[in-house]
Design a protein around this motif. Structure first.
Motif, PDB file in Angstrom:
ATOM      1  N   SER A  12       0.861  -1.352  -0.004  1.00  0.00           N
ATOM      2  CA  SER A  12       0.078   0.045  -0.094  1.00  0.00           C
ATOM      3  C   SER A  12       0.762   1.271   0.063  1.00  0.00           C
ATOM      4  O   SER A  12       2.136   1.280   0.108  1.00  0.00           O
ATOM      5  N   SER A  13       0.115   2.540  -0.202  1.00  0.00           N
ATOM      6  CA  SER A  13       0.939   3.420   0.068  1.00  0.00           C
ATOM      7  C   SER A  13       1.572   3.840   1.565  1.00  0.00           C
ATOM      8  O   SER A  13       0.637   3.237   2.435  1.00  0.00           O
ATOM      9  N   PRO A 138       0.964  -2.515  -6.228  1.00  0.00           N
ATOM     10  CA  PRO A 138       1.249  -3.087  -7.425  1.00  0.00           C
ATOM     11  C   PRO A 138      -0.084  -3.679  -8.132  1.00  0.00           C
ATOM     12  O   PRO A 138      -0.208  -4.066  -9.173  1.00  0.00           O
ATOM     13  N   VAL A 139      -1.033  -3.731  -7.377  1.00  0.00           N
ATOM     14  CA  VAL A 139      -2.470  -4.642  -7.805  1.00  0.00           C
ATOM     15  C   VAL A 139      -3.546  -3.749  -7.723  1.00  0.00           C
ATOM     16  O   VAL A 139      -4.597  -4.030  -7.381  1.00  0.00           O
ATOM     17  N   GLU A 140      -3.357  -2.435  -8.164  1.00  0.00           N
ATOM     18  CA  GLU A 140      -4.694  -1.629  -8.070  1.00  0.00           C
ATOM     19  C   GLU A 140      -5.443  -1.894  -9.490  1.00  0.00           C
ATOM     20  O   GLU A 140      -4.915  -1.246 -10.666  1.00  0.00           O
ATOM     21  N   LEU A 141      -6.179  -2.798  -9.657  1.00  0.00           N
ATOM     22  CA  LEU A 141      -6.737  -3.327 -10.430  1.00  0.00           C
ATOM     23  C   LEU A 141      -7.461  -2.457 -11.513  1.00  0.00           C
ATOM     24  O   LEU A 141      -7.486  -2.652 -12.849  1.00  0.00           O
ATOM     25  N   ILE A 148       3.005   1.997 -15.656  1.00  0.00           N
ATOM     26  CA  ILE A 148       4.296   2.343 -16.046  1.00  0.00           C
ATOM     27  C   ILE A 148       5.136   2.601 -14.533  1.00  0.00           C
ATOM     28  O   ILE A 148       6.123   3.181 -14.822  1.00  0.00           O
ATOM     29  N   VAL A 149       4.793   2.154 -13.756  1.00  0.00           N
ATOM     30  CA  VAL A 149       5.518   2.538 -12.173  1.00  0.00           C
ATOM     31  C   VAL A 149       5.506   1.443 -11.336  1.00  0.00           C
ATOM     32  O   VAL A 149       6.523   1.383 -10.504  1.00  0.00           O
ATOM     33  N   ASN A 150       4.816   0.260 -11.600  1.00  0.00           N
ATOM     34  CA  ASN A 150       5.000  -1.163 -10.586  1.00  0.00           C
ATOM     35  C   ASN A 150       5.399  -2.224 -11.558  1.00  0.00           C
ATOM     36  O   ASN A 150       6.497  -2.272 -12.177  1.00  0.00           O
ATOM     37  N   MET A 151       4.480  -3.267 -11.634  1.00  0.00           N
ATOM     38  CA  MET A 151       4.820  -4.611 -12.342  1.00  0.00           C
ATOM     39  C   MET A 151       5.167  -4.385 -13.523  1.00  0.00           C
ATOM     40  O   MET A 151       6.051  -4.940 -14.343  1.00  0.00           O
ATOM     41  N   MET A 183      -1.638 -10.751  -8.267  1.00  0.00           N
ATOM     42  CA  MET A 183      -0.740 -10.665  -9.350  1.00  0.00           C
ATOM     43  C   MET A 183      -0.811 -11.926 -10.451  1.00  0.00           C
ATOM     44  O   MET A 183      -1.416 -13.004 -10.158  1.00  0.00           O
ATOM     45  N   GLU A 184      -0.571 -11.553 -11.661  1.00  0.00           N
ATOM     46  CA  GLU A 184      -0.638 -12.181 -12.920  1.00  0.00           C
ATOM     47  C   GLU A 184       0.606 -13.335 -12.649  1.00  0.00           C
ATOM     48  O   GLU A 184       1.633 -12.989 -11.874  1.00  0.00           O
TER      49      GLU A 184
END
Length: 494
Positions: A12-13, A138-141, A148-151, A183-184
């Protein structure tokens, strides 16, 4: 050494991504590597101006200090600064390209991938290790597409990933499991370890849970960081500094007006390095009245913040305290607020075209289309008012402002522009980092100490030296609680 990278994402943040990146940067640097931070996109109101006049996130500037290298905009090619009214100022490669709404930026951001790769490649060419920081979760669906910033970034630059989770807010095992599960498969394969942050207590109590979460996720726990006090800058408004309990033992009390759009509150950090100084961030006029110094900090929306403090009665209380002789210091947006009026003919900050200021300085500020972004070094002439007796000292800092300020108040620097001015007990400046100047800060605090019958004190080190001392503390805590051998193995295997 062939270039290696590693990425830090969070559940999270506020989970501890920035502090983890800073700790890794410091450790790698101390181990003899050339290392640089990188955050492709940062949303924060704390920003920094590089030597060549480019704007970037303050957190990446601090991480560059941990690496003991000069901060450069390539470390943070995209900076988003909320301006109010659901709009953000978009800064690309250190320069503003204007304001956008959230949906508009969502459609636009895919065009910025080339800028991100170009910035990263510059860092890749110049450093052995790059420590990359994600943003939010990284999982903000809802916004995962065109990430462009996480996975998505991890894939772009082929980086192994460490996940950081905050145990202090509760539900740490659920947040770790939930994040990895969402995550995928190809994303999960990149996650090589987990660091748990902000633990209070004996780590042995956690061991059964650590073993179970490793079994469930197949991802090893690399360390459990304890909850600790460290005096370095926070990235943004997710900071505990706004909520610090007032000390009853501090000799000097400073009230900082917590503006709605407060920016660069890191300007205050140098004051916190003085053990006899207590800093309170105030949001109500009821909290004012017993301080030794009032500071109006920077603002991303000066007019809206000025309107807000008037409606809350804070403005009237500041004026009242100024008449009683309380020193008032305004920095950047706070400097503009101290004047007779603020004008916005082009609607840079919103619909209000003009608003009277506090009238404590005979100046007017007009918001212009072009933004001033520059580092500054100059001679400050302390001859009158709050600065009487200071003499001529050199100060350095940096300017980030849309407004142009003019009026009858004279500049007390050799610059023709109103970089800084003083009138009786009122001091205004455009210089972010003004308190980082040891001689200036010692003078202000010693004046207060003298009035209160206290012994004068002088700092034993510069704020830059103090900051490096705190970064070394972070490195020590990091090495004691995180498996650095495992982290180096992750680097080598990538």
């Amino acid at each position: 050494m062939k270039h290696k990278n590693i990425m830090v994402v969070g559940t999270s943040s506020g989970a501890g991504k920035s502090i983890t990146v800073t700790g890794l940067c410091r450790a790698f640097f101390k181990d003899g590597y050339t290392v640089s931070p990188f955050k492709s996109q940062n949303m924060a109101l704390n920003s920094y101006i590089t030597k060549d006049g480019h704007e970037m996130g303050r957190a990446q500037a601090l991480q560059a200090m941990a690496c003991e290298i000069e901060a450069h905009y390539t470390m943070n090619p995209i900076l988003l600064k909320p301006t109010g009214d659901r709009r953000i100022q978009v800064i690309v490669n250190g320069k503003s390209i204007g304001n956008m709404g959230g949906l508009e930026y969502g459609d636009y951001k895919s065009k910025l991938k080339k800028d991100i790769i170009q910035a990263y490649n510059t860092i890749k060419d110049e450093n052995q290790i790059c420590v990359i920081e994600g943003a939010g979760s990284p999982v903000e669906l809802n916004i995962k597409q065109d990430d462009i910033v996480n996975m998505g970034l991890a894939e772009m630059v082929d980086a192994p990933v460490i996940l950081v989770a905050d145990i202090d807010r509760g539900g740490v095992f659920a947040s770790i499991y939930g994040t990895i599960s969402l995550m995928e498969p190809e994303e999960r394969a990149r996650v090589k370890g987990v660091i748990i942050n902000k633990f209070r207590g004996n780590v042995d109590i956690l061991k059964p849970g650590l073993e179970k979460i490793e079994e469930l996720t197949g991802v090893p726990i690399l360390g459990v960081m304890p909850y600790f006090e460290l005096d370095i800058e926070d990235e943004d408004g997710v900071t505990e500094k706004f909520n610090k309990i007032k000390s009853k033992t501090a000799d000097i009390t400073v009230s900082v007006i917590k503006l709605k759009h407060i920016s660069n509150f890191t300007d205050i950090d140098a004051l916190l390095a003085n053990k006899d100084v207590n800093v309170n961030y105030v949001t109500s006029f009821h909290e004012l009245g017993n301080e030794d110094l009032i500071i109006i900090p920077g603002s991303k929306n000066t007019i809206d913040d000025l309107k807000d403090i008037k409606e809350k009665g804070i403005a009237q209380e500041i004026i009242k305290m100024s008449r009683k002789g309380t020193p008032i210091i305004g920095i950047c947006g706070g400097f503009q607020i101290l004047g007779e009026k603020v004008l916005d003919p082009y609607g840079i900050e919103g619909d209000i075209k003009e608003l009277p200021g506090l009238g404590l300085l005979d100046i007017e500020t007009t918001m212009e289309k072009e933004k001033v972004t520059t580092q500054y070094t100059g001679l400050l002439k302390g001859e009158t008012g709050l600065l009487k007796g200071l003499g001529d000292i050199q100060v350095k800092g940096y300017e980030i402002h849309q407004g142009v300020t003019e009026g009858k108040e004279k500049s007390i620097t050799l610059d023709n522009r109103l970089v800084a001015t003083v009138k009786d007990n009122i001091f205004g400046t455009y210089l972010h980092g003004i308190f980082d100047n040891r001689e200036f800060t010692d003078f202000i605090l010693n004046n207060i100490r003298e009035k209160k019958g206290l012994e004068k004190k002088n700092s034993t080190m510069t704020f830059d030296e103090y900051r490096l001392q705190e970064l070394d503390k972070l490195e020590k805590i990091f090495r004691e609680n995180v498996d650095m051998k495992a982290i180096y193995k992750i680097l080598e295997e990538n």
